[in-house]
Design a protein around this motif. Structure first.
Motif, PDB file in Angstrom:
ATOM      1  N   GLU A 187      72.783  -1.549  51.650  1.00 27.78           N
ATOM      2  CA  GLU A 187      72.381  -2.873  51.181  1.00 27.78           C
ATOM      3  C   GLU A 187      71.201  -2.795  50.218  1.00 27.78           C
ATOM      4  OE1 GLU A 187      70.944  -5.474  54.170  1.00 27.78           O
ATOM      5  OE2 GLU A 187      71.396  -7.286  53.038  1.00 27.78           O
ATOM      6  N   ARG A 188      70.258  -1.883  50.503  1.00 25.77           N
ATOM      7  CA  ARG A 188      69.023  -1.862  49.715  1.00 25.77           C
ATOM      8  C   ARG A 188      69.061  -0.863  48.565  1.00 25.77           C
ATOM      9  NH1 ARG A 188      64.110  -2.509  54.138  1.00 25.77           N
ATOM     10  NH2 ARG A 188      64.853  -4.457  55.049  1.00 25.77           N
ATOM     11  N   ALA A 231      71.837   0.593  46.208  1.00 23.03           N
ATOM     12  CA  ALA A 231      73.248   0.571  45.827  1.00 23.03           C
ATOM     13  C   ALA A 231      73.752   1.954  45.420  1.00 23.03           C
ATOM     14  CB  ALA A 231      73.467  -0.408  44.671  1.00 23.03           C
ATOM     15  N   ASN A 261      76.924 -12.162  46.871  1.00 19.26           N
ATOM     16  CA  ASN A 261      76.581 -10.739  46.843  1.00 19.26           C
ATOM     17  C   ASN A 261      77.870  -9.922  46.808  1.00 19.26           C
ATOM     18  OD1 ASN A 261      76.071  -8.022  48.221  1.00 19.26           O
ATOM     19  ND2 ASN A 261      73.992  -8.750  47.892  1.00 19.26           N
ATOM     20  N   ARG A 269      78.050  -3.264  43.405  1.00 20.66           N
ATOM     21  CA  ARG A 269      77.844  -2.985  41.984  1.00 20.66           C
ATOM     22  C   ARG A 269      79.148  -2.496  41.340  1.00 20.66           C
ATOM     23  NH1 ARG A 269      73.256  -2.352  39.382  1.00 20.66           N
ATOM     24  NH2 ARG A 269      72.111  -2.171  41.344  1.00 20.66           N
ATOM     25  N   ARG A 291      73.977  -7.765  41.353  1.00 22.12           N
ATOM     26  CA  ARG A 291      72.690  -8.459  41.467  1.00 22.12           C
ATOM     27  C   ARG A 291      72.269  -8.553  42.924  1.00 22.12           C
ATOM     28  NH1 ARG A 291      71.463 -12.998  40.705  1.00 22.12           N
ATOM     29  NH2 ARG A 291      69.503 -12.805  39.598  1.00 22.12           N
ATOM     30  N   GLU A 292      71.005  -8.216  43.193  1.00 23.42           N
ATOM     31  CA  GLU A 292      70.511  -8.236  44.566  1.00 23.42           C
ATOM     32  C   GLU A 292      70.529  -9.647  45.140  1.00 23.42           C
ATOM     33  OE1 GLU A 292      66.489  -6.952  47.057  1.00 23.42           O
ATOM     34  OE2 GLU A 292      66.755  -6.326  44.976  1.00 23.42           O
TER      35      GLU A 292
END
Length: 340
Positions: free
Chosen positions: A41-42, A44, A267, A270, A298-299
């Motif tokens: 998640e944090r 990519a 969400n 990528r 995009r986060e």
């Protein structure tokens, strides 16, 4: 010869430690699975690596017996059966606790999707509790294979969009086909004798399982797509791509005068490009279906909206906007009421 003896000693040591401290395997599977989700998640860039490791572990799992015999025949290394059993259990634990956070986030809990996510949670608990896993699940071969197929199906739903940037419909179809093929051994157990009836019945059963899986896709959350922000509003700031005042209720006059925006930030992994739909429903009846193309990476989520101006003459009542994929899987829902 020295290397062989050292490896054999390591295998035996690992087997003894696992038998002595079985809870460590469960704890490791839980912690590493959750840690993998956080990293994906944090960061990519790590997503592909972790997802590929998951799929590689499943490839090993499917070829376990062949690889074990090959290693023993070629190198003379005999891997203790308890060690193999615990490695298999750890793969199940690692996989389930890697994917469950994805499904927990993406599940629309007031829909049928909750049943699928709860089923995965039950499977994860079974993999953690040794008496259930070894004394109840493992001896029942067809249930064990179904458990195996369900876990692989969920892993593929999560990994394929991350690794190969497959869309949700493509990922679901590929995952379903692989899971059905894996379920064939469990179907064979229903036919102890081979004859012309079993040759017809097994493909029909496999097709039936696949058809049920495809029709039930609306009950399966899209593992890698979730809403990070939603709003029903009368205005959108195009420059900042932010919604105006968020509404839960408005009058029919306001609705006809200004129309309404349904804003969603989604969400997605990528590199993934996907078409989704805003399905507008009035008192449970669909009145519009508007397509949107999103792009992942995009986060804060990909921000997109639909602007609806054409409303029925009597719009009073309960409205909802379901956000769905092209395969019909629901990502989330917006609700609002229209008064006189």
């Amino acid at each position: 010869m020295l290397l062989k003896s050292r490896l054999a000693g390591l295998f035996n040591l690992a087997s003894r430690l696992i038998l002595r401290y079985p809870g460590v395997v469960a704890l490791f599977g839980f912690c590493s699975g959750v840690a993998s989700f956080v990293l994906v998640e944090r960061h990519a860039g790590l997503a592909k690596v972790i997802a590929a490791v998951m799929l590689a572990s499943w490839l090993w799992l499917m070829l376990e017996n062949s690889l074990r015999r090959g290693v023993e025949r070629r190198f003379g290394w005999k891997v203790p059966p308890p060690l193999l059993r615990y490695v298999t259990q750890m793969v199940h634990q690692e996989s389930l606790f890697f994917i469950i956070p994805f499904f927990f986030i993406t599940t629309t809990w007031n829909s049928g999707q909750s049943a699928f996510t709860v089923l995965l949670g039950i499977a994860a608990l079974i993999s953690l509790i040794d008496p259930l896993y070894y004394q109840w699940l493992a001896p029942r071969r067809w249930i064990y294979l179904a458990f195996h197929a369900l876990t692989l199906f969920a892993v593929l739903l999560t990994a394929l969009p991350i690794i190969f940037h497959l869309s949700t419909p493509q990922s679901y179809l590929c995952s379903l086909i692989i899971a059905v093929l894996l379920a064939l051994p469990s179907l064979l157990s229903f036919f102890p004798e081979w004859n012309w009836k079993s040759l017809i019945a097994i493909p029909l059963l496999a097709l039936s399982v696949g058809l049920v899986g495809w029709l039930g896709r609306i009950w399966v959350p899209p593992a890698t797509l979730w809403l990070t922000d939603v709003a029903v509003t009368m205005s959108i700031d195009d420059a900042s791509r932010k919604p105006g005042n968020r509404l839960r209720q408005l009058s029919s006059r306001e609705l006809h005068d200004n129309g309404l925006y349904a804003f969603t930030a989604i969400n997605a992994p990528r590199g993934l490009k996907e078409r989704i739909y805003h399905v507008w429903e009035h008192n449970g009846r669909r009145v519009d279906r508007i397509p949107l193309d999103i792009s992942g990476g995009r986060e804060a989520g990909y921000r997109a909206w639909t602007h609806k101006r054409n409303f029925p003459g009597n719009p009073e009542g309960r409205w909802r906007v379901r956000v769905v994929t092209e395969a019909g899987q629901m990502i989330g829902m917006l609700r609002f009421d229209v008064t006189q």
